[in-house]
Design a protein around this motif. Structure first.
Motif, mmCIF file in Angstrom:
data_model
loop_
_atom_site.group_PDB
_atom_site.id
_atom_site.type_symbol
_atom_site.label_atom_id
_atom_site.label_comp_id
_atom_site.label_asym_id
_atom_site.label_seq_id
_atom_site.Cartn_x
_atom_site.Cartn_y
_atom_site.Cartn_z
ATOM 1 N N LEU A 1 0.589 -2.138 10.027
ATOM 2 C CA LEU A 1 0.409 -0.865 9.304
ATOM 3 C C LEU A 1 -0.922 -0.222 9.673
ATOM 4 C CD1 LEU A 1 1.816 -1.827 5.789
ATOM 5 C CD2 LEU A 1 2.670 -0.030 7.302
ATOM 6 N N HIS B 1 4.725 1.735 -0.178
ATOM 7 C CA HIS B 1 3.643 0.771 0.033
ATOM 8 C C HIS B 1 4.165 -0.401 0.846
ATOM 9 C CE1 HIS B 1 5.531 -1.204 -3.366
ATOM 10 N NE2 HIS B 1 5.251 -0.167 -4.128
ATOM 11 N N GLU C 1 -1.675 3.280 11.594
ATOM 12 C CA GLU C 1 -2.530 4.285 10.969
ATOM 13 C C GLU C 1 -3.606 4.734 11.956
ATOM 14 O OE1 GLU C 1 -4.615 2.800 7.591
ATOM 15 O OE2 GLU C 1 -5.390 4.768 7.029
ATOM 16 N N ARG D 1 -1.263 1.327 -2.077
ATOM 17 C CA ARG D 1 -1.515 2.155 -0.904
ATOM 18 C C ARG D 1 -0.176 2.592 -0.319
ATOM 19 N NH1 ARG D 1 -4.694 1.194 4.291
ATOM 20 N NH2 ARG D 1 -6.117 2.976 4.268
ATOM 21 N N TYR E 1 2.229 4.624 2.374
ATOM 22 C CA TYR E 1 2.203 5.085 3.770
ATOM 23 C C TYR E 1 3.262 6.147 3.971
ATOM 24 C CZ TYR E 1 -0.758 1.073 4.667
ATOM 25 O OH TYR E 1 -1.781 0.180 4.648
#
Lengths: 112, 871
Positions: free
Chosen positions: A56, A29, A60, A79, A81
């Motif tokens: 980020l 995260h 994305e 969240r 990644y």
């Protein structure tokens, strides 16, 4: 932790560092990413947390990382990644670029 | 933009709340972890959280940046702006209605004019591939247009180098069972080439024109079938007599098909019927051949200039057996895709009308801009505060523009309705006011809207939204943050300047329109009361078929209501007189002149005095003796000393001595008349040659009501046999027709002027009301210091008068230019018509006073105590 010893990140290098941090394949995260960068750089590199999240989201949108909700080590929703395949390619490209650039700058600095 | 990006954007747009919540949660998690870390380092709970927030920076900018990454910002903020604007509109419905109404009026007029322009210039004919259709003409060395003989045409149709298909036709007006029909006599391949199918029966086929006199059939247009034959389902097989010759209706075209002209064609018959329908007019021999229009479909991949060159060469070869002067020298192609090809000349014809309605739209926009500005000013405090809180100015301007667009869209729709009503009403008025004999033959055109009209309207609506929205938006967001914070906005002088500019434009345009239409109306008046120099009352012109002439003449002479009969080759005021060059002898100056063949009774019937010399004698008329009566002007030009009588006059046509009268002795001098068309003004030199009553068109002078007499004569003569009278009209009708376009123009002008006046009054009213509101404090102080009510009223009135004076001056200057332009084209327009200028100026001045009155009274009622208590 003196002020002088810390360096703000160069424009554009944050993306590279994020990708590198995620290279291991483990989902991280945002907080963990920023901690990891600072930790590995031995606190020399200071992540501007204000620009971390936009970066980020940008990555994305470019499809280099993907995000999904998971449970953090403390049992909270967070969240995470993860690097995608195209992100991995991008990382290689950017690493190459960076190495060439820093080598070149290094040479210039030594010669001059 | 890749797939991920697109998906994420779509998600961001449709699941906005969810995405926002997720972002919130993500950032909250980060802060929590940071707080936890700080606490672990030994900070107390509150201090740990504070440090975490400080390290993170502002939450909102970060979120905003994340949203920017999503890229849905524009759409989201637009949706917000629309909501905001709609809420604002709900609070001020009167404002909304006024704006929409004003803009709709302006847009409607412009759309109506564009619809007409579209019909004539842009709209392609509803036929197959209209853009490859070209009309073909050719001319000889002297630039005279020449015609093919039928044989040559057949050769051309088959062997020409540029067209893949060729059809020919000529227009033929006729009455069938009393119904006037505009028709065309066409070659059999006409429908095949244009691709028009049939609703009932069949269209014409090549076999129909295989030989002269074939085939006695006709095809009706769908529109004529509906409007003139009531959509009769048994129309097929019915026989309609055209000029007394019966043709069988074999088909009705598909709806919308009307041939290749502005006025839709109502019936088609084979071109091979021409000799029968037109009393022996021959299109088949080289002698006396008709001049049909030749239209063809150009072959692919051939340029116009190439085609013209090829056709000229081909035509030269084919006409090689003709006399030198009649051989082809050049060929011309003219596009038949639209009624008129777009050209600088067409634009010049349309530009006065377009400019007039454009000005009305500009006025409407100026008015609305004023209202928007007043509204924006009222919100200045809000806008100022938002600016000082860091709102982006671009963002604010966009918000205000969104408002304008939201107003422009319904205004565009309403404008469309206005344009339909305007077109419908104008067409009706046109038909109601047309001279009666023209009404029945005037084509029933409809001006349907199409995609181009809608496109234009949309474009005009958007442009006007920008015009009336941009200036106020830019203006009102310019507020100085410092001043706004203090609540002071009036110190900025610019809004006033902008508003004044708008009003100046308005009043100027209004003055211009009013003065110009005044000049036109007065011109029309002077034209109507104009003395053409001969008797127009009680005179009928009649064209009689050659073969039944003796019968008709006998009948007319026995008719008691007919007082006198004369003949003339050209009927006065019909707009056409043939030209001739004249001189007093070899080596003297040559003048351009017109001529007319008339019987001796012509002068007494029309009460044209013969000032010197004598009339033609009956013998001279019968034999066509080489004598002439000339107009005063001719006599003065050729023989300035005043001794015209007895001299010879030499005439030349097309550079050669005229065949009939190379030289004629002047036996009389007649008073000048206007015999061609009134707007052209007095005739150039005019010469009369003698003619017997057995030829040419008839002129009858009758007792009593001339229109009733004309109709009575027509019906009585119709009972004699076949349809002998080809056409009849009264001279007064021609007179009315000649004045008509001018009258219509002055009506349109005054209507636009009236509209402009209305807009101007509301415009001035708006500006001054605003001014009074804005200067309330100042007025209060003046009154507290002892200014009288009258002084305060005067303050406002003076403002209005100052504006009006400047604008009227500008308006007059512009009107002089415009009137001069009209005067240079129309004889009866007086550029310096004092009454028109005086009237226009008075109207505008009165309107300015009236518009200023209410605001000035309001200023006078300002209570100094109340105003000074503010702040």
């Amino acid at each position: 932790m003196g002020h002088e010893s810390r360096l703000d990140l160069l424009q554009g290098t944050l993306d590279l560092l994020i990708l590198r941090t995620l290279q291991s394949g483990v989902g991280l995260h945002g907080w963990a990413i920023s901690e990891r960068i600072e930790q590995i750089s031995q606190d020399v590199l200071q992540v501007n947390q204000g620009s971390l999240y936009p970066a980020l989201h940008r990555l994305e949108h470019q499809g280099w990382i993907k995000a999904e909700w998971g449970v953090s080590e403390l049992g909270r929703r967070a969240r995470f990644y993860r690097l995608t395949r195209s992100g991995r390619k991008q990382l290689e490209l950017e690493t190459d670029d960076w190495e060439r650039l820093s080598a070149a700058i290094g040479r210039v600095l030594k010669m001059a | 933009m890749n797939r991920h990006d697109l998906l994420l954007r779509i998600r961001g747009l449709f699941l906005r709340r969810r995405v926002e919540e997720e972002l919130d949660e993500e950032l909250r998690f980060h802060l929590e972890m940071a707080t936890r870390k700080n606490a672990a380092k030994g900070a107390s709970g509150a201090e740990a959280a504070r440090l975490a927030r400080v390290r993170f920076g502002g939450l909102d900018p970060v979120k905003e940046e994340c949203r920017n990454v999503r890229g849905t910002q524009l759409i989201e903020s637009t949706i917000r702006d629309i909501g905001y604007a709609l809420r604002g509109f709900r609070r001020s419905p009167l404002f909304v209605v006024t704006v929409i109404g004003t803009i709709a009026l302006g847009l409607g007029l412009n759309t109506a004019v564009f619809t007409l322009f579209n019909y004539i210039v842009l709209r392609p004919f509803p036929v197959r591939d209209p853009y490859s259709l070209y009309a073909f003409t050719w001319a000889d060395r002297l630039h005279r247009e020449q015609a093919f003989s039928w044989h040559e045409f057949e050769n051309f149709r088959k062997n020409n180098p540029a067209f893949s298909e060729v059809a020919a036709f000529h227009y033929f007006f006729a009455r069938a069972e009393g119904r006037p029909l505009t028709g065309a006599l066409v070659t059999g391949n006409y429908f095949q080439m244009l691709g028009g199918g049939a609703t009932l029966g069949r269209t014409l086929l090549p076999e129909d024109t295989s030989a002269p006199g074939r085939e006695p059939v006709m095809v009706l247009s769908y529109a004529a079938w509906q409007s003139k034959f009531g959509g009769d389902p048994n129309i097929l097989g019915r026989k309609l007599a055209l000029h007394g010759y019966p043709l069988v209706v074999v088909g009705v075209t598909q709806p919308g098909f009307g041939g290749l002209d502005a006025a839709p064609i109502e019936y088609w018959a084979p071109i091979t019927m021409t000799p029968l329908l037109e009393n022996g007019l021959n299109i088949f021999g080289s002698e006396n051949s008709a001049l049909p229009l030749i239209v063809g479909r150009l072959k692919r991949r051939i340029s116009i200039s190439q085609a013209e060159a090829d056709l000229a060469g081909w035509t030269r070869q084919v006409t090689a057996d003709r006399p030198e002067s009649e051989r082809a020298a050049r060929a011309f192609l003219r596009s038949k895709a639209t009624v008129v090809r777009l050209s600088a000349k067409v634009l010049a014809v349309f530009s006065p009308l377009a400019a007039a309605v454009g000005l009305v739209l500009l006025l409407a926009c100026a008015n609305v801009a004023n209202m928007m500005l007043a509204r924006a000013m009222a919100r200045q405090r809000e806008i100022g505060i938002r600016l000082s809180l860091g709102a982006d100015r671009k963002r604010l301007v966009r918000q205000l523009l969104t408002e304008s667009l939201l107003l422009a869209v319904p205004a565009g729709l309403a404008g469309f309705l206005v344009s339909r009503v305007a077109i419908e009403v104008s067409l009706r008025i046109m038909f109601a006011t047309l001279p009666p004999n023209l009404v029945e033959i005037a084509p029933r055109i409809s001006l349907p809207p199409d995609i181009r009209v809608f496109g234009f309207m949309l474009f005009a609506a958007l442009v006007s939204a920008l015009v009336f929205g941009l200036a106020p938006a830019v203006q009102s967001t310019r507020a100085d943050v410092m001043l706004a914070a203090r609540g002071e906005f009036t110190s900025d002088i610019r809004p006033m300047r902008l508003r004044n500019t708008l009003v100046v434009v308005q009043i100027t345009v209004c003055a211009l329109l009013l003065i110009t239409s005044g000049v036109l109306i007065r011109g029309e008046g002077s034209m109507r009361s104009f003395d053409v120099g001969f008797r127009t009352h009680g005179v009928i012109a009649m064209f009689v078929a050659e073969k039944s002439r003796p019968l008709v003449m006998a009948r007319i002479r026995s008719e008691p209501m007919v007082q006198a009969v004369a003949t003339a080759s050209s009927i006065p005021l019909d707009g056409i007189l043939p030209p001739l060059s004249i001189s007093a002898g070899e080596g003297t100056k040559v003048f351009d002149a017109w001529y007319n063949h008339v019987s001796p009774e012509f002068f007494s019937l029309l009460e044209i005095p013969i000032l010197e010399g004598r009339n033609f004698t009956a013998d001279e008329a019968r034999s066509g003796a080489p004598v002439a009566i000339v107009s005063e002007l001719t006599a003065r030009r050729l023989w300035p000393k005043g001794d015209a009588l007895g001299h010879e006059i030499f005439t030349r046509q097309d550079g050669k001595p005229s065949p009939q009268y190379p030289a004629a002795r002047v036996i009389g001098v007649a008073r000048n008349i206007i015999s061609c068309s009134i707007p052209y003004g007095p005739d150039p030199p005019l010469i009369y040659f003698p003619a017997a009553t057995s030829k040419h068109a008839l002129l009858l002078r009758v007792n009593g009501n001339v229109d009733i007499a004309r109709r009575k004569l027509e019906t009585e003569l119709a009972t004699l046999g076949s349809e002998d009278i080809e056409e009849s009209h009264t001279i007064e009708q021609s007179f009315a027709l000649s004045v008509y376009p001018f009258r219509a123009a002055s009506w349109v002008g005054s209507m636009l002027g009236g509209l402009a006046l209305l807009l101007t009054v509301s415009g001035i009213y708006g500006v001054l009301s605003y001014l009074v509101t804005q200067r309330t404090k100042e007025i209060g102080i003046r009154m507290a210091l002892g200014a009288s009510t009258r002084a305060v009223t005067g303050l406002v009135m003076r403002q209005s008068m100052r504006l009006a004076a400047v604008c009227i001056g500008l308006g007059i200057a512009l009107a002089l230019g415009v009137s001069h332009w009209f005067a240079s084209h129309l004889v009866f327009v007086n550029t310096f018509d004092v009454f028109a200028y005086g009237g226009g100026v008075l109207l505008v001045a009165a309107a300015s006073v009236a518009a200023a009155y209410v605001p000035s009274r309001r200023a006078a009622r300002v209570d100094p105590l109340t105003t000074l208590r503010y702040d």
